[in-house]
Design an enzyme around this catalytic site. Structure first.
Site, PDB file in Angstrom:
ATOM      1  N   GLY A  66      -5.984 -67.525  -5.490  1.00 42.27           N
ATOM      2  CA  GLY A  66      -5.290 -68.594  -4.400  1.00 42.27           C
ATOM      3  C   GLY A  66      -4.356 -67.725  -3.711  1.00 42.27           C
ATOM      4  N   HIS A 110      -8.365 -62.354   1.892  1.00 42.13           N
ATOM      5  CA  HIS A 110      -9.257 -63.408   1.407  1.00 42.13           C
ATOM      6  C   HIS A 110     -10.355 -64.074   2.344  1.00 42.13           C
ATOM      7  CE1 HIS A 110      -5.625 -63.964  -1.353  1.00 42.13           C
ATOM      8  NE2 HIS A 110      -6.579 -63.449  -2.241  1.00 42.13           N
ATOM      9  N   GLY A 169     -13.086 -57.538  -2.706  1.00 44.85           N
ATOM     10  CA  GLY A 169     -12.402 -56.613  -1.672  1.00 44.85           C
ATOM     11  C   GLY A 169     -12.329 -55.208  -2.353  1.00 44.85           C
TER      12      GLY A 169
HETATM   13  P1  AMP Z   1      -6.867 -62.107  -5.836  1.00 48.21           P
HETATM   14  O1  AMP Z   1      -6.644 -63.425  -5.077  1.00 48.21           O
HETATM   15  O2  AMP Z   1      -5.942 -61.071  -5.568  1.00 48.21           O
HETATM   16  O3  AMP Z   1      -7.560 -61.980  -6.969  1.00 48.21           O
HETATM   17  O4  AMP Z   1      -8.211 -61.637  -4.577  1.00 48.21           O
HETATM   18  C1  AMP Z   1      -9.396 -61.967  -4.435  1.00 48.21           C
HETATM   19  C2  AMP Z   1     -10.382 -61.335  -3.904  1.00 48.21           C
HETATM   20  O5  AMP Z   1      -9.833 -61.026  -2.479  1.00 48.21           O
HETATM   21  C3  AMP Z   1     -10.465 -60.093  -4.775  1.00 48.21           C
HETATM   22  O6  AMP Z   1     -11.858 -59.440  -4.596  1.00 48.21           O
HETATM   23  C4  AMP Z   1      -9.837 -59.020  -3.958  1.00 48.21           C
HETATM   24  O7  AMP Z   1     -10.111 -57.669  -3.879  1.00 48.21           O
HETATM   25  C5  AMP Z   1      -9.728 -59.543  -2.479  1.00 48.21           C
HETATM   26  N1  AMP Z   1      -8.650 -58.927  -1.607  1.00 48.21           N
HETATM   27  C6  AMP Z   1      -7.438 -59.284  -2.006  1.00 48.21           C
HETATM   28  N2  AMP Z   1      -6.751 -58.648  -0.963  1.00 48.21           N
HETATM   29  C7  AMP Z   1      -7.621 -58.091   0.102  1.00 48.21           C
HETATM   30  C8  AMP Z   1      -7.269 -57.231   1.262  1.00 48.21           C
HETATM   31  N3  AMP Z   1      -6.215 -56.958   1.510  1.00 48.21           N
HETATM   32  N4  AMP Z   1      -8.406 -56.935   1.767  1.00 48.21           N
HETATM   33  C9  AMP Z   1      -9.632 -57.305   1.341  1.00 48.21           C
HETATM   34  N5  AMP Z   1     -10.001 -58.067   0.135  1.00 48.21           N
HETATM   35  C10 AMP Z   1      -8.746 -58.364  -0.510  1.00 48.21           C
END
Ligand code: AMP
Length: 281
Positions: free
Chosen positions: A31, A37, A147
């Site tokens: 979130g 995201h 990501g």
């Molecule tokens: P998180 O909410 O931080 O657990 O991220 C959820 C998903 O979004 C994960 O697969 C992350 O690698 C991806 N994600 C977060 N930040 C980025 C970004 N700047 N670029 C690409 N994917 C991202």
């Protein structure tokens, strides 16, 4: 768009969607959504007729001294943003829905997890692998999107899917950055403007290494030193690691060959940030 707080609710909805012949895409998140995201969600929409995102700040992947309690949360805003990019359902369970009393089963991926963030955060990837397995079992997606920003996480999940014969395809989406080069992250919201400017040192140092490789540098130790020194010049940043490993095994390297992961982490104030690029020899 549908909001589901329980496992039976999301299962019922997805059974209907699958009955319509829809491919199901899953974007797991914690979130506090940002453009990184949303890019994963848009990618999912291109491939799948039904896109589910999960929003769950997973306590298992935080250490006792880490920022679980402080992690930013705003479900209402997240729902509005996900709706705008065409997400069909948000699965946002409460903690007890995912980890009821008596829970004691974990998924452990070895070897890939003993370095980088895995070394700094004991138990982190066990928490990640366990929650992602649960999400895969609940949603049963055809495609799941991760990501490149969290490169080690993407490699660990890919290995787990292969090793445990999970029936889905993983898509890794390139890192989305601010115009300054700073990789988008929910944790950037912890940074002051001055700290945000300092945090660009991550990407600047990665780009410097990329230029050195383009000019012919192949010595891994020299490349690591180049990155560490640049980060060392930034007053507000403390280096946690700057490492180069082979892909996809994350094995140590002395000389660059083929593709390798250059991953860095710094602490700025109380916030630890990560970034990476793939170096091509
Ligand atoms: P998180 O909410 O931080 O657990 O991220 C959820 C998903 O979004 C994960 O697969 C992350 O690698 C991806 N994600 C977060 N930040 C980025 C970004 N700047 N670029 C690409 N994917 C991202």
């Amino acid at each position: 768009m549908l909001l589901c707080r329980t496992i039976p609710e999301i299962r019922k909805y997805l059974k209907e969607q699958r009955g319509r012949g829809h491919l199901i895409g899953l974007v797991p998140t914690m979130g506090y959504l940002h453009e990184g995201h949303l890019t994963l969600m848009r990618r999912a929409k291109e491939q799948c007729q039904t896109v589910v995102i999960s929003i769950f700040v997973n306590p298992l992947q935080f250490g006792p001294q880490e920022d679980f309690a402080q992690y930013p949360r705003d479900l209402e805003r997240d729902i509005a943003l996900a709706g705008k990019v065409g997400v069909d359902a948000v699965f946002a369970p409460e903690g007890e829905e995912m980890f009821p009393p008596g829970f004691c089963t974990y998924v452990e991926v070895e070897r890939l997890t003993d370095k980088l963030c895995g070394a700094l955060r004991p138990g982190h990837f066990r928490g990640v692998a366990t929650i992602v397995t649960k999400l895969f079992n609940i949603i049963q997606p055809d495609y799941a999107y991760f990501g490149q920003k969290d490169a080690q996480q993407a490699l660990v999940i890919r290995r787990m899917v292969a090793d445990l014969d999970m029936n889905l395809e993983l898509i890794t989406v390139p890192t989305v950055r601010e115009s300054s080069g700073l990789a988008m992250s929910s944790r950037n919201s912890f940074l002051s403007e001055e700290e945000k400017a300092a945090a660009t040192v991550l990407y600047r140092s990665l780009e410097e290494a990329r230029r050195a490789v383009a000019s012919g540098e192949r010595d891994v130790e020299k490349l690591r030193r180049l990155v560490s020194e640049l980060i060392g010049q930034e007053r507000l940043a403390t280096l946690c690691y700057a490492e180069i490993y082979s892909l996809p095994e994350l094995a140590p390297l002395q000389t660059l060959q083929g593709q390798a992961l250059l991953a860095v982490s710094v602490r700025i104030g109380k916030t630890r940030l990560i970034d990476n690029i793939i170096l091509e020899a």
